[in-house]
Design a protein around this motif. Structure first.
Motif, PDB file in Angstrom:
ATOM      1  N   GLU A  45       2.020 112.440  40.631  1.00 31.57           N
ATOM      2  CA  GLU A  45       0.672 111.887  40.628  1.00 31.57           C
ATOM      3  C   GLU A  45      -0.272 112.757  39.804  1.00 31.57           C
ATOM      4  O   GLU A  45      -1.088 112.240  39.043  1.00 31.57           O
ATOM      5  CB  GLU A  45       0.146 111.752  42.053  1.00 31.57           C
ATOM      6  CG  GLU A  45       0.789 110.624  42.823  1.00 31.57           C
ATOM      7  CD  GLU A  45       0.345 110.568  44.286  1.00 31.57           C
ATOM      8  OE1 GLU A  45      -0.233 111.559  44.783  1.00 31.57           O
ATOM      9  OE2 GLU A  45       0.583 109.538  44.931  1.00 31.57           O
ATOM     10  N   ILE A  46      -0.168 114.068  39.949  1.00 29.69           N
ATOM     11  CA  ILE A  46      -1.012 114.987  39.182  1.00 29.69           C
ATOM     12  C   ILE A  46      -0.716 114.834  37.695  1.00 29.69           C
ATOM     13  O   ILE A  46      -1.634 114.781  36.872  1.00 29.69           O
ATOM     14  CB  ILE A  46      -0.811 116.438  39.662  1.00 29.69           C
ATOM     15  CG1 ILE A  46      -1.427 116.615  41.052  1.00 29.69           C
ATOM     16  CG2 ILE A  46      -1.401 117.430  38.664  1.00 29.69           C
ATOM     17  CD1 ILE A  46      -1.067 117.926  41.730  1.00 29.69           C
ATOM     18  N   HIS A  47       0.563 114.747  37.348  1.00 29.32           N
ATOM     19  CA  HIS A  47       0.951 114.572  35.947  1.00 29.32           C
ATOM     20  C   HIS A  47       0.359 113.268  35.387  1.00 29.32           C
ATOM     21  O   HIS A  47      -0.201 113.256  34.284  1.00 29.32           O
ATOM     22  CB  HIS A  47       2.479 114.565  35.827  1.00 29.32           C
ATOM     23  CG  HIS A  47       2.980 114.321  34.458  1.00 29.32           C
ATOM     24  ND1 HIS A  47       2.972 115.271  33.469  1.00 29.32           N
ATOM     25  CD2 HIS A  47       3.513 113.200  33.891  1.00 29.32           C
ATOM     26  CE1 HIS A  47       3.462 114.755  32.358  1.00 29.32           C
ATOM     27  NE2 HIS A  47       3.791 113.507  32.589  1.00 29.32           N
ATOM     28  N   TYR A  49      -2.248 111.598  36.538  1.00 27.16           N
ATOM     29  CA  TYR A  49      -3.702 111.720  36.518  1.00 27.16           C
ATOM     30  C   TYR A  49      -4.159 112.479  35.275  1.00 27.16           C
ATOM     31  O   TYR A  49      -5.080 112.054  34.574  1.00 27.16           O
ATOM     32  CB  TYR A  49      -4.158 112.433  37.792  1.00 27.16           C
ATOM     33  CG  TYR A  49      -5.648 112.592  37.933  1.00 27.16           C
ATOM     34  CD1 TYR A  49      -6.441 111.519  38.323  1.00 27.16           C
ATOM     35  CD2 TYR A  49      -6.256 113.811  37.686  1.00 27.16           C
ATOM     36  CE1 TYR A  49      -7.815 111.664  38.467  1.00 27.16           C
ATOM     37  CE2 TYR A  49      -7.626 113.971  37.818  1.00 27.16           C
ATOM     38  CZ  TYR A  49      -8.400 112.893  38.209  1.00 27.16           C
ATOM     39  OH  TYR A  49      -9.745 113.049  38.344  1.00 27.16           O
ATOM     40  N   LYS A  50      -3.491 113.607  34.994  1.00 24.45           N
ATOM     41  CA  LYS A  50      -3.845 114.393  33.813  1.00 24.45           C
ATOM     42  C   LYS A  50      -3.606 113.593  32.536  1.00 24.45           C
ATOM     43  O   LYS A  50      -4.410 113.648  31.603  1.00 24.45           O
ATOM     44  CB  LYS A  50      -3.034 115.679  33.765  1.00 24.45           C
ATOM     45  CG  LYS A  50      -3.479 116.712  34.763  1.00 24.45           C
ATOM     46  CD  LYS A  50      -2.605 117.960  34.660  1.00 24.45           C
ATOM     47  CE  LYS A  50      -2.991 119.013  35.652  1.00 24.45           C
ATOM     48  NZ  LYS A  50      -2.102 120.195  35.565  1.00 24.45           N
ATOM     49  N   ALA A  51      -2.514 112.869  32.487  1.00 25.66           N
ATOM     50  CA  ALA A  51      -2.209 112.067  31.298  1.00 25.66           C
ATOM     51  C   ALA A  51      -3.282 110.999  31.092  1.00 25.66           C
ATOM     52  O   ALA A  51      -3.697 110.738  29.961  1.00 25.66           O
ATOM     53  CB  ALA A  51      -0.832 111.423  31.435  1.00 25.66           C
ATOM     54  N   TRP A  53      -6.456 111.169  32.043  1.00 28.94           N
ATOM     55  CA  TRP A  53      -7.670 111.828  31.559  1.00 28.94           C
ATOM     56  C   TRP A  53      -7.525 112.209  30.095  1.00 28.94           C
ATOM     57  O   TRP A  53      -8.477 112.078  29.314  1.00 28.94           O
ATOM     58  CB  TRP A  53      -7.996 113.064  32.401  1.00 28.94           C
ATOM     59  CG  TRP A  53      -8.863 112.715  33.566  1.00 28.94           C
ATOM     60  CD1 TRP A  53      -8.482 112.648  34.866  1.00 28.94           C
ATOM     61  CD2 TRP A  53     -10.249 112.370  33.538  1.00 28.94           C
ATOM     62  NE1 TRP A  53      -9.538 112.280  35.654  1.00 28.94           N
ATOM     63  CE2 TRP A  53     -10.647 112.104  34.860  1.00 28.94           C
ATOM     64  CE3 TRP A  53     -11.197 112.248  32.524  1.00 28.94           C
ATOM     65  CZ2 TRP A  53     -11.940 111.735  35.196  1.00 28.94           C
ATOM     66  CZ3 TRP A  53     -12.494 111.881  32.860  1.00 28.94           C
ATOM     67  CH2 TRP A  53     -12.848 111.630  34.175  1.00 28.94           C
ATOM     68  N   ASN A  54      -6.368 112.690  29.703  1.00 31.74           N
ATOM     69  CA  ASN A  54      -6.150 113.050  28.298  1.00 31.74           C
ATOM     70  C   ASN A  54      -6.297 111.823  27.404  1.00 31.74           C
ATOM     71  O   ASN A  54      -6.900 111.895  26.332  1.00 31.74           O
ATOM     72  CB  ASN A  54      -4.781 113.692  28.102  1.00 31.74           C
ATOM     73  CG  ASN A  54      -4.723 115.096  28.655  1.00 31.74           C
ATOM     74  OD1 ASN A  54      -5.742 115.739  28.854  1.00 31.74           O
ATOM     75  ND2 ASN A  54      -3.518 115.575  28.913  1.00 31.74           N
TER      76      ASN A  54
END
Length: 63
Positions: A45-47, A49-51, A53-54
């Motif tokens: 999920e964190i991965h 989420y970061k993707a 945002w990027n």
């Protein structure tokens, strides 16, 4: 597009990871399995989420 089970990671879906954990050596400790699955899902999920945002930041920077 990414899937809910593994994001864009190829060859290592959440299904594959669960299968590996269930077939692993030693007795199956349900609490340890649940903790491991929780950590795996949180990391994915964190991965994702970061993707996201990027991608959003890259889109915002375009003229």
């Amino acid at each position: 597009m990414t899937s809910q089970t593994g994001g864009s990671r190829s060859g290592n879906t959440l299904h594959d990871r669960v299968d590996a954990l269930l077939r692993g050596p030693g007795p199956l400790d349900k609490r340890a399995l649940l903790a491991t699955l929780d950590a795996e899902i949180e990391a994915r999920e964190i991965h994702a989420y970061k993707a996201g945002w990027n991608d959003a930041l890259a889109e915002a920077r375009r003229p």
